[in-house]
Design an enzyme around this catalytic site. Structure first.
Site, PDB file in Angstrom:
ATOM      1  N   PRO A  40      -1.670  -2.644   7.116  1.00  0.00           N
ATOM      2  CA  PRO A  40      -0.513  -3.538   7.050  1.00  0.00           C
ATOM      3  C   PRO A  40      -0.829  -4.990   6.740  1.00  0.00           C
ATOM      4  O   PRO A  40       0.073  -5.761   6.427  1.00  0.00           O
ATOM      5  CB  PRO A  40       0.085  -3.424   8.453  1.00  0.00           C
ATOM      6  CG  PRO A  40      -1.108  -3.144   9.319  1.00  0.00           C
ATOM      7  CD  PRO A  40      -2.000  -2.262   8.497  1.00  0.00           C
ATOM      8  N   ASP A  51      -4.597  -4.652  -4.490  1.00  0.00           N
ATOM      9  CA  ASP A  51      -3.209  -5.101  -4.506  1.00  0.00           C
ATOM     10  C   ASP A  51      -3.109  -6.576  -4.133  1.00  0.00           C
ATOM     11  O   ASP A  51      -4.008  -7.146  -3.509  1.00  0.00           O
ATOM     12  CB  ASP A  51      -2.377  -4.289  -3.513  1.00  0.00           C
ATOM     13  CG  ASP A  51      -2.002  -2.916  -4.051  1.00  0.00           C
ATOM     14  OD1 ASP A  51      -2.248  -2.666  -5.237  1.00  0.00           O
ATOM     15  OD2 ASP A  51      -1.462  -2.109  -3.272  1.00  0.00           O
ATOM     16  N   MET A 107      10.532  -3.490   1.181  1.00  0.00           N
ATOM     17  CA  MET A 107      10.948  -4.194  -0.041  1.00  0.00           C
ATOM     18  C   MET A 107      12.460  -4.392  -0.093  1.00  0.00           C
ATOM     19  O   MET A 107      13.092  -4.286  -1.141  1.00  0.00           O
ATOM     20  CB  MET A 107      10.458  -3.422  -1.289  1.00  0.00           C
ATOM     21  CG  MET A 107       8.939  -3.382  -1.398  1.00  0.00           C
ATOM     22  SD  MET A 107       8.315  -2.217  -2.626  1.00  0.00           S
ATOM     23  CE  MET A 107       8.288  -0.678  -1.677  1.00  0.00           C
ATOM     24  N   LYS A 148       1.309  -6.021  -7.600  1.00  0.00           N
ATOM     25  CA  LYS A 148       2.669  -6.222  -8.091  1.00  0.00           C
ATOM     26  C   LYS A 148       3.431  -7.019  -7.040  1.00  0.00           C
ATOM     27  O   LYS A 148       3.400  -6.689  -5.861  1.00  0.00           O
ATOM     28  CB  LYS A 148       3.372  -4.883  -8.322  1.00  0.00           C
ATOM     29  CG  LYS A 148       2.656  -3.950  -9.295  1.00  0.00           C
ATOM     30  CD  LYS A 148       3.450  -2.670  -9.463  1.00  0.00           C
ATOM     31  CE  LYS A 148       2.710  -1.610 -10.247  1.00  0.00           C
ATOM     32  NZ  LYS A 148       1.948  -2.045 -11.359  1.00  0.00           N
ATOM     33  N   THR A 198       0.449   2.373   7.761  1.00  0.00           N
ATOM     34  CA  THR A 198       1.591   1.820   7.050  1.00  0.00           C
ATOM     35  C   THR A 198       2.268   0.727   7.878  1.00  0.00           C
ATOM     36  O   THR A 198       2.200   0.721   9.112  1.00  0.00           O
ATOM     37  CB  THR A 198       2.599   2.922   6.678  1.00  0.00           C
ATOM     38  OG1 THR A 198       3.593   2.360   5.798  1.00  0.00           O
ATOM     39  CG2 THR A 198       3.289   3.489   7.901  1.00  0.00           C
ATOM     40  N   ALA A 199       2.917  -0.208   7.213  1.00  0.00           N
ATOM     41  CA  ALA A 199       3.441  -1.408   7.872  1.00  0.00           C
ATOM     42  C   ALA A 199       4.461  -1.098   8.961  1.00  0.00           C
ATOM     43  O   ALA A 199       4.560  -1.830   9.945  1.00  0.00           O
ATOM     44  CB  ALA A 199       4.059  -2.335   6.830  1.00  0.00           C
ATOM     45  N   GLY A 221      -2.274  -1.695  -0.419  1.00  0.00           N
ATOM     46  CA  GLY A 221      -1.653  -2.118   0.825  1.00  0.00           C
ATOM     47  C   GLY A 221      -1.028  -0.946   1.561  1.00  0.00           C
ATOM     48  O   GLY A 221      -0.457  -0.038   0.942  1.00  0.00           O
ATOM     49  N   GLY A 222      -1.128  -0.955   2.896  1.00  0.00           N
ATOM     50  CA  GLY A 222      -0.532   0.118   3.693  1.00  0.00           C
ATOM     51  C   GLY A 222      -1.255   1.425   3.501  1.00  0.00           C
ATOM     52  O   GLY A 222      -2.470   1.508   3.666  1.00  0.00           O
ATOM     53  N   ASP A 223      -0.512   2.460   3.141  1.00  0.00           N
ATOM     54  CA  ASP A 223      -1.071   3.790   2.916  1.00  0.00           C
ATOM     55  C   ASP A 223      -0.820   4.197   1.465  1.00  0.00           C
ATOM     56  O   ASP A 223       0.292   3.996   0.955  1.00  0.00           O
ATOM     57  CB  ASP A 223      -0.411   4.800   3.861  1.00  0.00           C
ATOM     58  CG  ASP A 223      -1.020   6.181   3.719  1.00  0.00           C
ATOM     59  OD1 ASP A 223      -1.898   6.519   4.519  1.00  0.00           O
ATOM     60  OD2 ASP A 223      -0.623   6.916   2.796  1.00  0.00           O
TER      61      ASP A 223
END
Length: 235
Positions: free
Chosen positions: A11, A34, A166, A56, A117-118, A87-89
């Site tokens: 995260p 990332d 997002m 991105k 994951t976050a 990032g995350g998973d």
């Protein structure tokens, strides 16, 4: 032909990466990372590794996905160990599937290393579980773009705990869609920004307040954020 490792960076915090991921990073010849990967995490890699930023960010110019996949294949043809640090998973909103299919088509061996994951780290930040006996028995992890209509939002409205990735730019639309689908305006909302990093912030409000746009001036557009919606997140 080398091997590609699709690694979840977690995260945010550099020390929330897994032991396996850190070990593999320490052997990397090339690291494609990332934008949301903390700079300190790159310190796990050798200093002479080739670092390529392929992140991105919303509203910013970024590397197209097909070019990232090509970079991975090309790097594997020239180096032994290639790390794709995501990032995350890698398997959740990380386009891991697209990169796996490209590597398979090119005959490149790969391995996936999961990450935190976050949503899980944000629940820890809030000291609120995603599930709660008698309150929340189901969880939906959702991504939403401003271009999507409210039909997509209503499809997820019945989950007890909702986590929108997002969703910053479309937060009012998300809230209005959930209210239209029957969620109460008094439903608790928690927003976690820059989860697990030194820049972390949180905001508590209601679904009705989110629908009215009360969070939009609070957001930092340079930081990632999560919308946590449901009675389990009452603060």
């Amino acid at each position: 032909m080398g091997k590609v490792y699709l690694i979840g960076a977690g995260p945010g915090a550099a020390d929330l990466i897994t032991v396996r991921a850190a070990r593999l990073l320490s052997t990397a010849d090339v690291v494609l990372h990332d934008a949301l990967v903390e700079p300190a995490m790159l310190d796990y890699a050798p200093g002479d590794a080739n670092f390529i930023a392929v992140g991105k960010r919303s509203g910013q110019r970024s590397v197209a996905q097909h070019l990232i996949s090509k970079l991975l294949v090309d790097a594997a043809r020239e180096h032994d160990v290639v790390v794709r640090l995501k990032g995350g998973d890698p398997m959740l909103f990380g386009r891991g599937d697209e990169e796996m299919r490209a590597l398979e088509a090119a005959g490149v061996e790969y391995e996936i290393v999961p990450g935190i994951t976050a949503a899980l780290a944000a629940a820890v930040t809030l000291r609120r579980s995603l599930t709660l006996r008698g309150v929340a028995r189901s969880v939906a992890l959702v991504t939403h773009s401003p271009a999507a209509d409210t039909t997509e939002i209503r499809e997820h409205a019945n989950a007890d705990s909702l986590v929108f990735y997002m969703g910053r730019d479309s937060a009012p639309e998300i809230a209005r869609g959930l209210i239209e689908a029957g969620r109460a305006g008094a439903t608790p909302v928690a927003i976690v920004e820059a989860c697990s990093t030194a820049r972390e912030r949180t905001l508590a409000l209601t679904l009705a307040a989110l629908a009215d746009g009360e969070a939009q001036t609070w957001f930092d557009p340079t930081q990632p954020s999560l919308l946590m919606i449901g009675d389990a997140f009452a603060l």
